[in-house]
Scaffold this motif. Structure first.
Motif, PDB file in Angstrom:
ATOM      1  N   ALA A 151       0.754  -1.152   0.053  1.00 23.91           N
ATOM      2  CA  ALA A 151       0.119  -0.043  -0.089  1.00 23.91           C
ATOM      3  C   ALA A 151       0.988   1.515  -0.209  1.00 23.91           C
ATOM      4  N   ILE A 152       2.043   1.428   0.792  1.00 27.17           N
ATOM      5  CA  ILE A 152       2.705   2.503   0.737  1.00 27.17           C
ATOM      6  C   ILE A 152       3.538   2.612  -0.640  1.00 27.17           C
ATOM      7  N   THR A 153       4.081   1.701  -1.412  1.00 25.06           N
ATOM      8  CA  THR A 153       4.607   1.782  -2.649  1.00 25.06           C
ATOM      9  C   THR A 153       3.528   2.137  -3.660  1.00 25.06           C
ATOM     10  N   GLN A 154       2.352   1.789  -3.315  1.00 26.11           N
ATOM     11  CA  GLN A 154       1.353   2.077  -4.373  1.00 26.11           C
ATOM     12  C   GLN A 154       0.765   3.470  -4.130  1.00 26.11           C
ATOM     13  N   VAL A 186      -0.154   5.101   5.757  1.00 29.21           N
ATOM     14  CA  VAL A 186      -0.196   5.341   4.158  1.00 29.21           C
ATOM     15  C   VAL A 186      -0.356   6.495   3.646  1.00 29.21           C
ATOM     16  N   GLN A 187      -1.337   7.152   4.534  1.00 30.11           N
ATOM     17  CA  GLN A 187      -1.558   8.689   3.858  1.00 30.11           C
ATOM     18  C   GLN A 187      -0.501   9.564   4.256  1.00 30.11           C
ATOM     19  N   GLU A 188       0.178   9.215   5.193  1.00 22.93           N
ATOM     20  CA  GLU A 188       1.366  10.198   5.752  1.00 22.93           C
ATOM     21  C   GLU A 188       2.404  10.058   4.541  1.00 22.93           C
ATOM     22  N   PHE A 189       2.713   8.962   4.140  1.00 28.71           N
ATOM     23  CA  PHE A 189       3.623   8.671   2.768  1.00 28.71           C
ATOM     24  C   PHE A 189       3.143   9.391   1.619  1.00 28.71           C
ATOM     25  N   VAL A 190       1.754   9.332   1.419  1.00 28.70           N
ATOM     26  CA  VAL A 190       1.477  10.125   0.315  1.00 28.70           C
ATOM     27  C   VAL A 190       1.555  11.527   0.402  1.00 28.70           C
ATOM     28  N   LYS A 191       1.220  11.883   1.676  1.00 29.07           N
ATOM     29  CA  LYS A 191       1.005  13.441   1.905  1.00 29.07           C
ATOM     30  C   LYS A 191       2.630  14.128   1.527  1.00 29.07           C
ATOM     31  N   ALA A 192       3.746  13.100   2.081  1.00 24.79           N
ATOM     32  CA  ALA A 192       4.873  13.676   1.793  1.00 24.79           C
ATOM     33  C   ALA A 192       5.532  13.254   0.602  1.00 24.79           C
ATOM     34  N   LYS A 193       4.807  12.607  -0.263  1.00 25.23           N
ATOM     35  CA  LYS A 193       5.322  12.429  -1.812  1.00 25.23           C
ATOM     36  C   LYS A 193       6.601  11.353  -1.482  1.00 25.23           C
ATOM     37  N   LYS A 194       6.275  10.223  -0.517  1.00 22.64           N
ATOM     38  CA  LYS A 194       7.508   9.535  -0.284  1.00 22.64           C
ATOM     39  C   LYS A 194       7.004   7.959  -0.471  1.00 22.64           C
TER      40      LYS A 194
END
Length: 218
Positions: free
Chosen positions: A100-103, A127-135
């Protein structure tokens, strides 16, 4: 001491400043009530996730991680069918979060297959934190010292360690890994509670973790 931690969370905290506590826990919370239990076995040779040993009616989703992301599970087989089923679904849950993180998808359906209740909400939030940080993430994480206790029909606890010294946050646009040095904080102790659903899947209902715990560090 209660902690929140996640794969590659040390690097993520340093580069994105998104952790809520000083230590990192896979979709855990600084408000979690679960105490960390101990772990007491040694290192084992690296191996892939174990195969399912218990029969059930669930058709588990196929999860294929990117080539640059690897989860290795050392000694995750006991010879006991029920305990091995717990370990198998936990390894799949770990892969599900990485997927989910990589996607970049906090609503990835595979999360709901292996998580439930508050653990599911926190996994999606992470996962949303990764998305927001573009990581995203890259590298290899090793999971070891599993200890399973099936304390009641359909209910179990599991503690295990992880080593994240070779796993890193990476920039989603450039693909550049944000490498950090190996320290005691590269090792985590996890404590989880699982429940088996009516299809036979062992879902993680609660999860807590602590970085640098003596049970996991060399």
């Amino acid at each position: 001491m209660k902690r929140r931690s996640l794969p590659v969370a040390v690097a993520f905290a340093a580069t994105a400043a998104l952790l809520l506590t000083a230590c990192g826990g896979e979709e855990g919370s600084s408000k979690a009530d679960d105490e960390i239990a101990g772990a007491d076995t040694g290192k084992a040779a690296s191996s892939p996730a174990p195969s399912a040993t218990a029969t059930d009616s669930a058709k588990r989703p196929d999860v294929e991680l990117p080539k640059d992301v690897t989860n290795n599970f050392d000694g995750w087989k006991t010879g006991d069918a029920t305990k091995d089923a717990v370990l198998t679904d936990t390894s799949r849950r770990i892969d599900a979060l990485a997927y989910a993180i990589t996607q970049g998808d906090p609503e990835e359906p595979v999360l709901g297959f292996y998580y439930k209740d508050d653990a599911l909400l926190r996994a999606a939030d992470w996962v949303q934190e990764f998305v927001k940080a573009k990581k995203s993430m890259t590298g290899e994480t090793r999971y070891f010292k599993p200890k399973v206790d099936v304390y009641e029909e359909g209910k179990a606890t599991l503690t295990y360690c992880s080593f994240e010294g070779e796993a890193f946050v990476k920039d989603r646009k450039t693909g550049e890994a944000e490498k950090t040095p190996v320290t005691d904080n590269s090792y985590l102790l996890y404590a989880t509670r699982l429940e088996r659903n009516d299809k036979g899947v062992w879902q993680t209902a609660a999860l807590n973790s602590e970085r640098g715990n003596d049970s996991c560090t060399p």
